[in-house]
Design a protein around this motif. Structure first.
Motif, PDB file in Angstrom:
ATOM      1  N   VAL A   1       0.819  -1.216   0.000  1.00 22.72           N
ATOM      2  CA  VAL A   1       0.000   0.000   0.000  1.00 22.72           C
ATOM      3  C   VAL A   1       0.854   1.268   0.000  1.00 22.72           C
ATOM      4  CG1 VAL A   1      -2.054  -1.015   1.064  1.00 22.72           C
ATOM      5  CG2 VAL A   1      -0.253  -0.090   2.522  1.00 22.72           C
ATOM      6  N   ALA A   2       2.129   1.132   0.338  1.00 21.21           N
ATOM      7  CA  ALA A   2       3.026   2.298   0.366  1.00 21.21           C
ATOM      8  C   ALA A   2       4.464   1.798   0.367  1.00 21.21           C
ATOM      9  CB  ALA A   2       2.771   3.136   1.617  1.00 21.21           C
ATOM     10  N   ALA A   3       5.397   2.710   0.112  1.00 24.21           N
ATOM     11  CA  ALA A   3       6.814   2.352   0.218  1.00 24.21           C
ATOM     12  C   ALA A   3       7.113   2.035   1.686  1.00 24.21           C
ATOM     13  CB  ALA A   3       7.684   3.509  -0.258  1.00 24.21           C
ATOM     14  N   MET A   4       8.057   1.145   1.920  1.00 20.96           N
ATOM     15  CA  MET A   4       8.317   0.660   3.277  1.00 20.96           C
ATOM     16  C   MET A   4       8.579   1.773   4.306  1.00 20.96           C
ATOM     17  SD  MET A   4       8.156  -2.043   5.075  1.00 20.96           S
ATOM     18  CE  MET A   4       8.548  -3.659   4.401  1.00 20.96           C
ATOM     19  N   PRO A   5       9.382   2.803   4.002  1.00 19.09           N
ATOM     20  CA  PRO A   5       9.606   3.843   5.021  1.00 19.09           C
ATOM     21  C   PRO A   5       8.295   4.512   5.468  1.00 19.09           C
ATOM     22  CG  PRO A   5      11.223   4.040   3.274  1.00 19.09           C
ATOM     23  CD  PRO A   5      10.207   3.042   2.799  1.00 19.09           C
ATOM     24  N   THR A   6       7.403   4.761   4.518  1.00 16.68           N
ATOM     25  CA  THR A   6       6.095   5.358   4.838  1.00 16.68           C
ATOM     26  C   THR A   6       5.279   4.409   5.697  1.00 16.68           C
ATOM     27  OG1 THR A   6       6.141   6.457   2.693  1.00 16.68           O
ATOM     28  CG2 THR A   6       4.012   6.381   3.809  1.00 16.68           C
ATOM     29  N   PHE A   7       5.283   3.138   5.297  1.00 16.05           N
ATOM     30  CA  PHE A   7       4.490   2.130   6.012  1.00 16.05           C
ATOM     31  C   PHE A   7       4.982   1.977   7.452  1.00 16.05           C
ATOM     32  CE2 PHE A   7       3.007  -2.191   7.003  1.00 16.05           C
ATOM     33  CZ  PHE A   7       1.675  -2.062   6.631  1.00 16.05           C
ATOM     34  N   VAL A   8       6.298   1.923   7.621  1.00 18.91           N
ATOM     35  CA  VAL A   8       6.884   1.786   8.961  1.00 18.91           C
ATOM     36  C   VAL A   8       6.460   2.968   9.837  1.00 18.91           C
ATOM     37  CG1 VAL A   8       9.070   1.798  10.261  1.00 18.91           C
ATOM     38  CG2 VAL A   8       8.832   0.357   8.234  1.00 18.91           C
ATOM     39  N   HIS A   9       6.440   4.141   9.260  1.00 25.82           N
ATOM     40  CA  HIS A   9       6.021   5.341   9.991  1.00 25.82           C
ATOM     41  C   HIS A   9       4.556   5.222  10.430  1.00 25.82           C
ATOM     42  CE1 HIS A   9       5.763   9.525  11.183  1.00 25.82           C
ATOM     43  NE2 HIS A   9       4.710   9.675  10.387  1.00 25.82           N
ATOM     44  N   TRP A  10       3.715   4.727   9.537  1.00 23.95           N
ATOM     45  CA  TRP A  10       2.279   4.568   9.848  1.00 23.95           C
ATOM     46  C   TRP A  10       2.046   3.650  11.044  1.00 23.95           C
ATOM     47  CZ3 TRP A  10      -0.038   3.279   4.337  1.00 23.95           C
ATOM     48  CH2 TRP A  10      -0.074   4.462   3.573  1.00 23.95           C
ATOM     49  N   VAL A  11       2.802   2.561  11.106  1.00 29.15           N
ATOM     50  CA  VAL A  11       2.487   1.509  12.092  1.00 29.15           C
ATOM     51  C   VAL A  11       3.357   1.590  13.352  1.00 29.15           C
ATOM     52  CG1 VAL A  11       1.650  -0.029  10.280  1.00 29.15           C
ATOM     53  CG2 VAL A  11       4.018  -0.243  11.048  1.00 29.15           C
ATOM     54  N   LYS A  12       4.055   2.680  13.484  1.00 26.84           N
ATOM     55  CA  LYS A  12       4.926   2.885  14.646  1.00 26.84           C
ATOM     56  C   LYS A  12       4.145   2.704  15.954  1.00 26.84           C
ATOM     57  CE  LYS A  12       8.490   6.259  15.767  1.00 26.84           C
ATOM     58  NZ  LYS A  12       8.917   7.623  15.525  1.00 26.84           N
ATOM     59  N   GLY A  13       4.729   1.940  16.877  1.00 27.64           N
ATOM     60  CA  GLY A  13       4.110   1.756  18.188  1.00 27.64           C
ATOM     61  C   GLY A  13       2.953   0.772  18.227  1.00 27.64           C
ATOM     62  N   LYS A  14       2.777   0.001  17.150  1.00 29.76           N
ATOM     63  CA  LYS A  14       1.631  -0.916  17.101  1.00 29.76           C
ATOM     64  C   LYS A  14       2.039  -2.397  17.145  1.00 29.76           C
ATOM     65  CE  LYS A  14      -1.142   2.531  14.649  1.00 29.76           C
ATOM     66  NZ  LYS A  14      -0.830   3.467  15.705  1.00 29.76           N
TER      67      LYS A  14
END
Length: 209
Positions: free
Chosen positions: A137-150
């Motif tokens: 759904v997104a490039a990995m750096p963006t995705f990692v940012h989205w799911v931070k702390g989850k």
């Protein structure tokens, strides 16, 4: 459907019935709300179901695991995985309401009790999971940012808690900052041409309390 049984021969009768019903439900709902392209709906088992289950070829979820599917779209990879792992709980999240309407109808039609859905951006979710799954759904750096702390603190698998990401093509540049990422070629598990460039990426993420 033969494709699913070719690679997952040990399904229960209930699982087989659910996978069979999947096509009817998607074809019916896709006429009302288009979530899967015409070409893809004709090859639903190859392009969506089997692709989603690529995650299960690389690793198996243990009973009681919590998995979030981010940007689930029409319900992939979450719904096929929820059929395969009835003792795990799946949280399917998408920011587009009409897609989740189809997902909810399919979940209800299949009688899946281990799936919940939320219409929101993933950043708004306040919970932790063993694994977060997604299909590009997104490039990995963006995705990692989205799911931070989850990501949950307790580890129950040999695979460390984190992201399981289905993606195609050359991932070298995208993953250059993630030294702990492991790439699995789906051609190791499937023989169909469709999977030639398809991969699953496992990126462990640390619990942030």
């Amino acid at each position: 459907m033969e494709l699913i049984l070719k690679y997952f021969p040990n399904l229960t009768e209930d699982q087989i019935n659910k996978f069979k019903l999947l096509e009817t439900l998607y074809q019916d709902w896709n006429l009302k709300i288009n979530v899967v392209s015409r070409k893809d709906i004709d090859e639903l088992y190859l392009r969506h179901v089997l692709h989603s289950l690529g995650i299960a070829k690389v690793m198996q979820f243990k009973d009681g695991s919590k998995i979030m599917d981010v940007g689930t779209g029409g319900g992939f990879p979450g719904i096929p995985l929820a059929i395969l792992y009835p003792e795990c709980s799946f949280h399917l999240v998408d920011s587009i309401a009409k897609k989740l309407k189809v997902v909810n109808e399919v979940v209800e039609g299949l009688g899946l009790t281990n799936v919940k859905t939320t219409h929101c951006r993933v950043e708004e979710i306040d919970d932790t999971y063993d694994f977060i799954v997604s299909r590009a759904v997104a490039a990995m750096p963006t995705f990692v940012h989205w799911v931070k702390g989850k990501i949950a603190k307790e580890q129950r698998h040999d695979f460390k808690n984190g992201i399981l990401y289905l993606k195609g093509g050359d991932l070298t540049e995208e993953l250059q900052d993630y030294k702990t990422a492991t790439i699995y070629d789906l051609t190791e598990y499937y023989t169909e041409d469709f999977f030639e460039t398809k991969k699953m990426v496992h990126l462990p993420l640390k619990y942030k309390g």
